[in-house]
Design a protein around this motif. Structure first.
Motif, PDB file in Angstrom:
ATOM      1  N   ILE A  18       0.842  -1.198   0.000  1.00 33.28           N
ATOM      2  CA  ILE A  18       0.000   0.000   0.000  1.00 33.28           C
ATOM      3  C   ILE A  18       0.872   1.242   0.000  1.00 33.28           C
ATOM      4  CG2 ILE A  18      -1.527   1.381   1.480  1.00 33.28           C
ATOM      5  CD1 ILE A  18      -3.198  -0.936   1.940  1.00 33.28           C
ATOM      6  N   GLU A  19       1.899   1.200   0.818  1.00 31.47           N
ATOM      7  CA  GLU A  19       2.785   2.351   0.919  1.00 31.47           C
ATOM      8  C   GLU A  19       3.461   2.644  -0.424  1.00 31.47           C
ATOM      9  OE1 GLU A  19       5.599   2.364   4.237  1.00 31.47           O
ATOM     10  OE2 GLU A  19       7.094   3.065   2.808  1.00 31.47           O
ATOM     11  N   GLU A  20       3.834   1.573  -1.137  1.00 31.62           N
ATOM     12  CA  GLU A  20       4.590   1.766  -2.377  1.00 31.62           C
ATOM     13  C   GLU A  20       3.700   1.918  -3.601  1.00 31.62           C
ATOM     14  OE1 GLU A  20       6.818  -1.784  -2.289  1.00 31.62           O
ATOM     15  OE2 GLU A  20       8.249  -1.039  -0.798  1.00 31.62           O
ATOM     16  N   ARG A  21       2.394   1.735  -3.427  1.00 27.22           N
ATOM     17  CA  ARG A  21       1.500   1.634  -4.576  1.00 27.22           C
ATOM     18  C   ARG A  21       1.575   2.846  -5.506  1.00 27.22           C
ATOM     19  NH1 ARG A  21       0.372  -1.432  -8.246  1.00 27.22           N
ATOM     20  NH2 ARG A  21      -0.816  -0.141  -9.653  1.00 27.22           N
ATOM     21  N   HIS A  22       1.523   4.044  -4.927  1.00 23.67           N
ATOM     22  CA  HIS A  22       1.497   5.240  -5.770  1.00 23.67           C
ATOM     23  C   HIS A  22       2.769   5.346  -6.608  1.00 23.67           C
ATOM     24  CE1 HIS A  22       0.570   9.239  -7.144  1.00 23.67           C
ATOM     25  NE2 HIS A  22       1.751   9.656  -6.739  1.00 23.67           N
ATOM     26  N   ALA A  23       3.902   5.107  -5.964  1.00 28.67           N
ATOM     27  CA  ALA A  23       5.180   5.183  -6.673  1.00 28.67           C
ATOM     28  C   ALA A  23       5.231   4.138  -7.787  1.00 28.67           C
ATOM     29  CB  ALA A  23       6.324   4.967  -5.691  1.00 28.67           C
ATOM     30  N   ARG A  24       4.737   2.941  -7.471  1.00 32.36           N
ATOM     31  CA  ARG A  24       4.763   1.866  -8.452  1.00 32.36           C
ATOM     32  C   ARG A  24       3.842   2.183  -9.631  1.00 32.36           C
ATOM     33  NH1 ARG A  24       5.223  -3.782  -5.813  1.00 32.36           N
ATOM     34  NH2 ARG A  24       7.078  -2.705  -5.097  1.00 32.36           N
TER      35      ARG A  24
END
Lengths: 514, 144
Positions: free
Chosen positions: B52-58
């Protein structure tokens, strides 16, 4: 037949593998003794009663907070409930934002952190000490806790940190520092550091040792007695593979199986209740009676109330600030929408799942009552209610479900292990965020925490229930002490957000996409 | 009436043939082509807190990679074809998202390549082409 043969073979193998079980047992005992003596003072501090009563101040602290938030936001948990469902369904999600984390995903992930052993083992502990009446107070605490959760998750999203690489870091420690600064309040940094310290302790306690401990209890329940160190080492190795080795496959399998297990658990409970439909009225009668008379449990009404509130808080973590860390990572234009979504957590976790556990235990007649007085029969020490076979914790829930379906103890063993595992993964993340807040976001500092976390899995599995459960409660409640102070000081900000959002929702500025 | 043709594009050979076919059709009807790339995504898939934390960056990463590797070359290749070509990247269930896009754009036709999945896998999971042929409200052309 095959399954029984398999079980016997497995336990024989486990015994054979440890040619010197006596050595392993004494290791268990020494870890246990050292643990109890080193954490006792902390537990006593958190659970000390109001002078002259047996009412722990911390329970009062949580209940008063939940009541204040409920009143301050005008019964937001009931007013906003339908809108929360709409948000989770995606009615208000912009299709152009597809590919970002959805409200449903945020809720599911936060739930897999809270739905766990608290719902299975914790509830069993509550009713075996506080009687059926504890259920009433548990449900009440769950409903009120929705307002606490709403407050903390809104703040967590509003004040999260966005890093240069697009990832986000958030949680109470960030609203304590940034929110306090914005309002010109002193002491934000001190609160944040305290909160982070307690979060680390809580992640090692309730988020880790308690889980490992009860997973082991359930395994011995199914496979016969064997040293906790074995369970601990295996669990620690798997957790290590996921959080240090980045083994996504295990985590993603768990994340898929856990909701299925949760649904299966509730469905089985409903079937058992259906099979005893004629007793549901009686069970609720017991719950109401117990809530207002105590039915002879240790501590009377207050004893039932304390157990109910304690277990609800431990299970749904409202006011503790943990879920705020998970929700903070979600991207949304309106912080308040995360608050709306998060208020469903205590409802699903406590009002639905915990109540199911309690009802099944009560209806299957696990708690022994005196036919003459209708009161509970207490054990020799007078501290808990006598149960059929003297079970407590997860074994009590297992016995209750198995009395209807013999095979359920196997399903429950798998469920307990998976719940324990997913809760550990979630709490390792909460602990890590607190750790990196204190010691910086470097790779080395993160690795240090992850290794410590894995070591505590072994300790948790080896220690006996008493000291572990006490320490878990104490650490998690200590988070709530700090977090709720911050929530009181920052709640006007949430109110402002809420009013602005509701006005725009009413005017049609915020509307459904589908 | 609009003369928009939507073509589903994922960069493999059949998608390239579908795109070439779509451009030819657009020339005939003097229409334009929308090249759509859909990234499979379900809002109900379970994620760990870390994901969830990395989702936007990914997501940003996925978008820029798809743009660079798939869509930019297409625009360049057909720049001189005389047919107006626009590109779009969407997240979602592939066939549903294509239908939504085609409907929203008022397209006259949807063109896709045949992926030629094995008999077993398409029986189990259904194929995008098969689903579209069954459910799309506008004519669908499947290019072999």
């Amino acid at each position: 037949m095959k399954r029984i043969a398999l079980t016997t073979a497995a336990s024989a193998a486990a015994t054979a593998a440890f040619a010197a079980p006596a050595l392993a047992q004494s290791l268990d005992e020494s870890i246990n003794a050292a643990f109890a003596s080193s954490t006792g003072w902390f537990v006593n501090l958190i659970f000390s009663p109001f002078p002259g009563t047996s009412f722990p101040w911390i329970v009062g602290w949580l209940v008063v907070a939940a009541t204040i938030f409920t009143v301050y936001f005008g019964l937001i948990q009931f007013r906003a409930f339908p809108h929360s469902i709409g948000l989770v369904k995606g009615d208000y999600s912009d299709p152009n934002d597809a590919g970002e984390v959805s409200h449903f995903q945020a809720l599911a992930t936060a739930l897999s952190g809270t739905v766990g052993l608290g719902n299975i083992a914790g509830v069993a502990v509550a009713v075996s000490i506080g009687g059926a009446g504890a259920t009433f107070w548990m449900i009440l605490a769950g409903l009120m806790g929705m307002a606490s959760k709403f407050t903390e998750c809104t703040l967590a999203v509003k004040y999260r940190n966005e890093l240069a690489d697009g990832t986000v870091s958030g949680g109470p420690m960030y609203y304590m520092t940034k929110g306090f600064k914005e309002r010109g309040l002193p002491g934000g940094k001190i609160l944040a550091v305290l909160f982070a310290v307690f979060t680390i302790l809580g992640s090692l306690g309730g988020g880790n040792m308690f889980q490992a401990n009860q997973a082991h209890a359930q395994l011995t329940n199914v496979f016969g007695d064997f040293p906790g160190v074995i369970t601990g080492v295996i669990f620690a190795a798997i957790v290590f593979a996921v959080i240090v080795g980045g083994l996504k496959s295990i985590a993603s399998v768990t994340e898929k199986v856990v909701p299925i297990m949760g649904i299966l658990y509730v469905l089985t409970a409903l079937v058992i209740l259906g099979m005893n439909a004629d007793m549901i009225g009686w069970a609720f009668g017991q719950i109401i009676d117990g809530a207002f008379t105590g039915m002879g449990v240790a501590g009377g009404i207050v004893g039932a109330l304390i157990q109910g509130f304690k277990r609800a808080a431990f299970s749904n973590e409202a006011g503790v600030g943990s879920a705020a860390i998970a929700h903070a990572a979600v991207r949304t234009k309106e912080p308040i929408t995360e608050g709306f979504v998060s208020l469903l957590e205590p409802f699903i976790d406590t009002v639905v799942i915990c109540t199911m556990t309690a009802l099944v235990i009560i209806i299957t007649g696990q708690l022994i009552t005196d036919p003459a007085t209708g009161n509970y029969v207490l054990n020799e020490a007078g501290s808990a209610i006598q149960t059929v076979d003297g079970n407590t914790g997860v074994a009590l829930t297992s016995a209750a479900f198995s009395s209807a379906f013999g095979w359920f103890s196997y399903i429950l063993a798998i469920a307990v292990i998976l719940f324990a595992f997913s809760t550990m993964i979630s709490w390792s993340y909460y602990g890590l965020k607190a750790w990196t807040f204190l010691f910086g976001e470097s790779k080395a500092s993160a690795l240090t925490f992850k290794v410590i976390f894995c070591l505590f899995v072994i300790i948790g599995a080896a220690a006996s229930l008493g000291p572990v459960i006490d320490f878990s409660d104490a650490a998690i409640f200590a988070m709530a002490v700090v977090n709720i102070i911050a929530l009181y000081l920052l709640m006007p900000i949430v109110k402002k957000e809420l009013n602005s959002y509701l006005t725009r929702l009413k005017s049609g500025e915020i509307r459904k996409f589908q | 009436m609009s003369n928009t043709i939507v073509v589903a594009y994922d960069g493999n050979d059949s998608a390239k043939r579908a795109l070439a076919f779509a451009v030819e059709r657009a020339k005939v009807i003097s229409g334009n082509v929308i090249v759509a790339h859909v990234l499979e995504w379900s809002p109900y898939k379970f994620l760990t807190p870390q994901e969830i934390e990395e989702r936007h960056a990914r997501r940003q990463d996925e978008l820029s990679r798809a743009e660079a590797a798939l869509l930019a070359p297409v625009k360049e290749e057909y720049a001189s074809s005389g047919v107006p070509i626009s590109t779009v990247i969407k997240y979602g269930h592939v066939s549903e998202t294509l239908i939504k896009l085609a409907t929203a754009e008022g397209a006259v036709q949807l063109i896709i390549g045949r992926t030629g999945e094995g008999a077993l896998s398409s029986r189990l999971f259904g194929s995008v082409a098969g689903t579209l042929a069954q459910t799309c409200p506008i004519p669908v052309t499947i290019v072999p």
